[in-house]
Motif scaffolding. Structure first.
Motif, short mmCIF file in Angstrom:
data_model
loop_
_atom_site.label_atom_id
_atom_site.label_comp_id
_atom_site.label_asym_id
_atom_site.label_seq_id
_atom_site.Cartn_x
_atom_site.Cartn_y
_atom_site.Cartn_z
N MET A 1 0.84 -1.19 0.00
CA MET A 1 0.00 0.00 0.00
C MET A 1 0.88 1.25 0.00
O MET A 1 1.91 1.30 0.68
N PHE A 2 0.47 2.27 -0.77
CA PHE A 2 1.26 3.49 -0.91
C PHE A 2 0.44 4.71 -0.49
O PHE A 2 -0.77 4.74 -0.67
N LEU A 3 1.15 5.70 0.04
CA LEU A 3 0.58 7.02 0.24
C LEU A 3 1.22 7.96 -0.78
O LEU A 3 2.45 8.12 -0.80
N ASN A 4 0.41 8.56 -1.62
CA ASN A 4 0.85 9.50 -2.64
C ASN A 4 0.55 10.90 -2.13
O ASN A 4 -0.61 11.27 -1.98
N ILE A 5 1.59 11.67 -1.82
CA ILE A 5 1.41 13.00 -1.24
C ILE A 5 1.95 14.03 -2.23
O ILE A 5 3.16 14.22 -2.36
N ALA A 6 1.05 14.68 -2.96
CA ALA A 6 1.41 15.74 -3.89
C ALA A 6 1.09 17.08 -3.23
O ALA A 6 0.00 17.24 -2.66
N TYR A 7 2.01 18.02 -3.32
CA TYR A 7 1.81 19.25 -2.56
C TYR A 7 2.37 20.48 -3.27
O TYR A 7 3.21 20.38 -4.18
N ILE A 8 1.85 21.63 -2.86
CA ILE A 8 2.35 22.92 -3.32
C ILE A 8 2.71 23.73 -2.09
O ILE A 8 1.98 23.75 -1.09
N THR A 9 3.87 24.37 -2.14
CA THR A 9 4.26 25.27 -1.08
C THR A 9 4.49 26.65 -1.67
O THR A 9 4.66 26.79 -2.88
N LYS A 10 4.46 27.67 -0.85
CA LYS A 10 4.65 29.04 -1.34
C LYS A 10 5.99 29.58 -0.88
O LYS A 10 6.36 29.44 0.28
N VAL A 11 6.70 30.21 -1.80
CA VAL A 11 7.98 30.83 -1.50
C VAL A 11 7.79 32.34 -1.48
O VAL A 11 7.19 32.91 -2.39
N ASN A 12 8.29 33.00 -0.44
CA ASN A 12 8.22 34.45 -0.36
C ASN A 12 9.50 35.07 -0.92
O ASN A 12 9.49 35.66 -1.98
N VAL A 13 10.60 34.93 -0.22
CA VAL A 13 11.92 35.35 -0.70
C VAL A 13 12.89 34.26 -0.28
O VAL A 13 13.12 34.07 0.91
N ALA A 14 13.46 33.53 -1.23
CA ALA A 14 14.27 32.37 -0.85
C ALA A 14 15.31 32.03 -1.90
O ALA A 14 15.18 32.35 -3.07
N SER A 15 16.34 31.35 -1.41
CA SER A 15 17.35 30.71 -2.27
C SER A 15 17.60 29.35 -1.64
O SER A 15 18.57 29.14 -0.93
N LEU A 16 16.68 28.41 -1.88
CA LEU A 16 16.59 27.19 -1.08
C LEU A 16 17.66 26.16 -1.38
O LEU A 16 17.93 25.29 -0.57
N ASN A 17 18.27 26.22 -2.56
CA ASN A 17 19.25 25.21 -2.94
C ASN A 17 20.30 25.86 -3.85
O ASN A 17 19.96 26.30 -4.95
N GLY A 18 21.53 25.95 -3.38
CA GLY A 18 22.57 26.62 -4.14
C GLY A 18 23.00 25.83 -5.37
O GLY A 18 23.04 24.61 -5.36
N GLY A 19 23.31 26.56 -6.44
CA GLY A 19 23.79 25.94 -7.66
C GLY A 19 25.30 26.06 -7.78
O GLY A 19 25.98 26.60 -6.91
N GLU A 20 25.84 25.57 -8.88
CA GLU A 20 27.27 25.62 -9.11
C GLU A 20 27.68 27.06 -9.42
O GLU A 20 27.06 27.74 -10.24
N GLY A 21 28.71 27.54 -8.73
CA GLY A 21 29.15 28.91 -8.90
C GLY A 21 29.64 29.21 -10.31
O GLY A 21 30.21 28.35 -10.98
N THR A 22 29.41 30.44 -10.74
CA THR A 22 29.84 30.85 -12.08
C THR A 22 31.08 31.73 -12.02
O THR A 22 31.53 32.24 -13.04
N GLY A 23 31.65 31.90 -10.85
CA GLY A 23 32.80 32.79 -10.69
C GLY A 23 32.35 34.18 -10.35
O GLY A 23 31.21 34.58 -10.62
N GLY A 24 33.25 34.97 -9.77
CA GLY A 24 32.89 36.33 -9.39
C GLY A 24 32.05 36.35 -8.13
O GLY A 24 31.92 35.36 -7.41
N ASN A 25 31.46 37.49 -7.88
CA ASN A 25 30.70 37.68 -6.65
C ASN A 25 29.21 37.45 -6.86
O ASN A 25 28.38 38.29 -6.53
#
Length: 302
Positions: A1-25
């Motif tokens: 048996m499975f529980l399927n939990i699909a959801y939506i969340t709201k972002v106000n001002v965020a940077s939740l997951n950093g990406g690969e740097g491009t150099g510079g500041n």
């Protein structure tokens, strides 16, 4: 048996997951692009699993860690013996009972022994495109002459006033059980009561879900604000592509109706937080079982 939990969340001002740097500041966040070149904020599945583990720890559950050599370990009476050993049934039972994450999220141990994850997650992806917005901070530089104070201005990419979509699939029948990946033989490790407690604390963690990068100054709430929970026999996340929100904050109701009517579910519940979505009242009148997000999740505890 499975529980399927699909959801939506709201972002106000965020940077939740950093990406690969491009150099510079410039500090970039993870993004993906569609065929038209629009960019969408993205939080990886591995990051979400880590946030979920940390939420479980905040709720009082013990999770595994790693020693100085990178081997998994479990805290016992203030000590951290390594799991870099061959695992027998007695050791496996201790692992399942001691820490929740190796049971819920699986493992692959150095000396053999691995486990499929009963909890699977999709990445979080924003529903509206990234608008190219930045936050700024200053990296101070130490100088001998205080009259010549200086610092580097750093740009940080941020996602603003957006919605993000995700999905979790929980294989209830695998929690607390060891599953042979070749024969599919089921070996019970935890008692029925222990299994109930583990599923229930996982559902509590989903209600209180928190985490993300840059939280010291961009604190964000990633817990579900709209959720569709379905109890089903298969592990198909059919609701994942059914969730969408337009630029006015309206959830697409017809997509959800069609997905629920076309798939075999034993039970479903919709949860919605007040004051987030523009067509909140229409959602409540369009489905039979609409409650708060917290009550929706509580209905699936055992």
């Amino acid at each position: 048996m499975f529980l399927n939990i699909a959801y939506i969340t709201k972002v106000n001002v965020a940077s939740l997951n950093g990406g690969e740097g491009t150099g510079g500041n410039v500090t970039v966040m993870k993004k993906i692009s569609n065929a038209n070149g629009d960019e969408f904020a993205y939080v990886s599945g591995q990051a979400l699993r880590r946030y979920l583990k940390e939420t479980l720890m905040q709720l009082g559950e013990q999770i595994s860690s790693v020693d100085e050599d990178g081997n998994p370990t479990i805290e016992e009476n203030g000590k951290y013996p390594s799991l870099n050993v061959k695992i027998d049934d007695k050791q496996r039972k201790k692992i399942f009972e001691s820490v929740c994450d190796l049971d819920l999220f699986g493992y692959m141990l150095p000396k053999g022994g691995r486990r499929w994850s009963p909890v699977k997650v999709s990445p979080l992806v924003s529903l509206l495109p990234y608008k190219g917005e930045y936050d700024y901070l200053t990296r101070k530089q130490r100088v001998e002459d205080e009259t010549k104070k200086s610092g580097n201005i750093v740009q940080v990419e941020i996602d603003t006033l957006n919605f993000m979509r995700g999905n979790m699939m929980i294989n209830i029948s695998h929690i607390g059980n060891e599953i042979n990946e070749y024969t599919y033989e089921v070996k019970e490790i935890l008692t029925p009561e222990q299994k109930k407690q583990r599923l229930n604390i996982l559902l509590d963690a989903i209600k209180a879900f928190n985490g993300g990068a840059k939280q010291a100054r961009n604190l964000e709430d990633i817990s579900p604000k709209f959720v569709v929970i379905a109890k089903q026999k298969t592990g198909n996340p059919f609701l994942l592509n059914a969730l969408s929100v337009d630029s006015n904050g309206n959830i697409n109701i017809e997509n959800i109706k069609e997905a629920l009517s076309d798939n075999m579910t034993e039970q479903y519940t919709i949860g919605i937080s007040k004051g987030i979505f523009t067509n909140e009242e229409e959602i409540k009148s369009s489905f039979d079982n609409v409650v708060t997000v917290s009550k929706a999740i509580e209905q699936y505890k055992i």
